[in-house]
Design a protein around this motif. Structure first.
Motif, short mmCIF file in Angstrom:
data_model
loop_
_atom_site.label_atom_id
_atom_site.label_comp_id
_atom_site.label_asym_id
_atom_site.label_seq_id
_atom_site.Cartn_x
_atom_site.Cartn_y
_atom_site.Cartn_z
N TYR A 40 -10.15 -3.02 1.14
CA TYR A 40 -10.99 -2.08 1.89
C TYR A 40 -10.59 -0.63 1.63
O TYR A 40 -11.36 0.29 1.88
N GLN A 76 1.70 3.01 4.36
CA GLN A 76 0.64 2.50 5.23
C GLN A 76 1.11 2.39 6.69
O GLN A 76 1.70 3.32 7.20
N SER A 77 0.87 1.24 7.31
CA SER A 77 1.12 1.16 8.76
C SER A 77 2.60 1.24 9.13
O SER A 77 2.91 1.41 10.31
N ASN A 129 -4.34 0.65 14.75
CA ASN A 129 -4.83 1.93 14.25
C ASN A 129 -5.19 2.89 15.38
O ASN A 129 -4.88 4.09 15.32
N GLU A 173 -8.16 6.45 0.80
CA GLU A 173 -8.16 6.21 2.26
C GLU A 173 -9.27 7.03 2.91
O GLU A 173 -10.01 6.55 3.75
N ASN A 180 -11.79 3.75 10.53
CA ASN A 180 -10.90 4.66 11.26
C ASN A 180 -11.66 5.82 11.90
O ASN A 180 -11.28 6.31 12.96
N TYR A 204 -3.46 11.41 9.72
CA TYR A 204 -3.21 9.95 9.71
C TYR A 204 -3.35 9.39 8.28
O TYR A 204 -2.51 8.61 7.84
N CYS A 208 -0.22 7.65 6.07
CA CYS A 208 -0.31 6.28 5.52
C CYS A 208 -0.13 6.27 4.00
O CYS A 208 0.21 5.23 3.42
N TYR A 256 0.96 -7.26 14.23
CA TYR A 256 -0.40 -7.38 14.80
C TYR A 256 -0.62 -8.73 15.47
O TYR A 256 0.26 -9.20 16.18
N VAL A 274 -0.54 -2.56 4.95
CA VAL A 274 -1.51 -3.26 4.08
C VAL A 274 -1.24 -3.15 2.59
O VAL A 274 -1.87 -3.84 1.80
N GLY A 310 -3.45 -9.28 7.44
CA GLY A 310 -3.10 -8.05 6.74
C GLY A 310 -1.60 -7.89 6.54
O GLY A 310 -1.12 -6.79 6.29
#
Ligand code: DON
Length: 331
Positions: A40, A76-77, A129, A173, A180, A204, A208, A256, A274, A310
């Protein structure tokens, strides 16, 4: 069958530990086929799904590296751990926790539904997120660079260098950010943003896209394992209370909607991203036997083939195996 139970009769030389981990990485690499790289964010599709690597950095001075350990990837996260720490250091814990909760969602990391269904006044936790975007809005500054400056300073203290944004990842992104943006607008509506929406989202996306290495994840994991202290210098880099808070959130929300299973089967605080990274934290444990890394360690794992939540599919399996073999669980 994977070889390698370590018991009190096993000689725990570095060489032996390396052999075990090499064997386990080779075994779990086969499982990378069961996962899929994230698509994505278009640029993430370029990752090689068969990659799998791990770095374990022990308080005892032993570092084990195995598999694909030299591939830089975007944080990323995993950045959410460090922006949360930064916001707590800047604003104080209670200010931040008045604006983001500490409850797991049981929903996907980018869910909007849980916000609306729960009629929430603040996002559930800083690692989904929605919560992370809210936390980013709390950082001081009127440009992404200003907002992220204390984050870079924190990285520099932990790693000895300033990591950089990967511009290609950032562009990708930004261009693919519909979800988002939807989250951002929802947060705006409920009054959960403290800075301008575009500024918050841009910051953000940049956070990431920061590029790091597996060695970096292991180093930062080790600092968290020591409640924020860098054992090399004896300096407190992250205040103890914040380090402990963030570890509790990593355990309950870091993976998550797979956080419960991860706590049950692996048993250590961790956070995924991710792009396939996982940072994991093994605090010191007291045991009257000869298991390795009893004094604690930080772990970085990279495996871009993800499961449906993810998270790195083979990475979790590898961590689960090592945790079981070496009794890493904090429970
Ligand atoms: O905002 C996003 O969707 C990504 N930049 C980060 C999501 C992420 O890493 C979720 N982790 N497994």
């Amino acid at each position: 069958m994977v070889q390698g139970a370590v018991n009190r009769h096993t000689k725990l030389s570095e060489e032996w530990l390396q052999k075990y981990v090499d064997d386990w990485v080779a075994f779990y690499r086969k499982h990378t086929k069961e996962g899929k790289v994230a698509s994505y964010i278009p640029v993430l599709k370029k990752a090689n799904p068969s990659h799998l690597g791990i770095v374990i950095s022990g308080n005892n001075g032993i570092t084990i590296q195995s598999g694909d350990v030299s591939i830089p990837f975007s944080i990323q996260s995993i950045s959410k751990v460090f922006t949360f720490i930064t916001a707590c250091m800047q604003r104080g814990i209670s200010y931040v926790l008045n604006r983001v909760d500490v409850e797991p969602t049981g929903e996907a990391f980018n869910s909007i539904m849980h916000l609306e269904m729960g009629k929430v006044e603040k996002p559930f936790n800083p690692f989904v997120n929605a919560g992370a975007i809210s936390v980013t809005s709390l950082l001081d500054g009127s440009t992404p660079e200003e907002k992220l400056e204390p984050l870079y300073e924190l990285f520099e203290k932990m790693l000895g260098y300033r990591p950089k944004v990967n511009r290609e990842v950032y562009q990708s992104e930004k261009e693919s950010s519909v979800r988002n943006r939807a989250i951002g607008y929802y947060l705006l509506e409920i009054g959960a943003l403290e800075s301008d929406l575009e500024l918050t989202l841009d910051t953000y996306f940049q956070q990431c896209s920061i590029e790091i290495s597996l060695q970096d994840l292991a180093t930062m994991g080790k600092i968290l394992a020591n409640d924020g202290e860098d054992l090399k210098t004896g300096k407190e880099i992250i205040p103890r209370q914040i380090a402990r808070l963030v570890k509790s959130l990593m355990l309950t929300c870091g993976m998550y909607d797979a956080s419960g299973k991860f706590a049950a089967y692996v048993g250590i605080p961790a956070k995924s991203g991710v792009s396939g990274g996982i940072i994991a934290v093994v605090p010191p444990r007291a045991r009257a036997n000869e298991l390795p890394f009893l004094s604690g360690c930080g772990i970085g794992v990279y495996g871009p083939a993800l499961d449906s939540q993810g998270n790195s599919l083979a990475g979790i399996k590898l961590l689960r195996h090592i945790s079981n073999q070496w009794d890493f669980s904090i429970f």
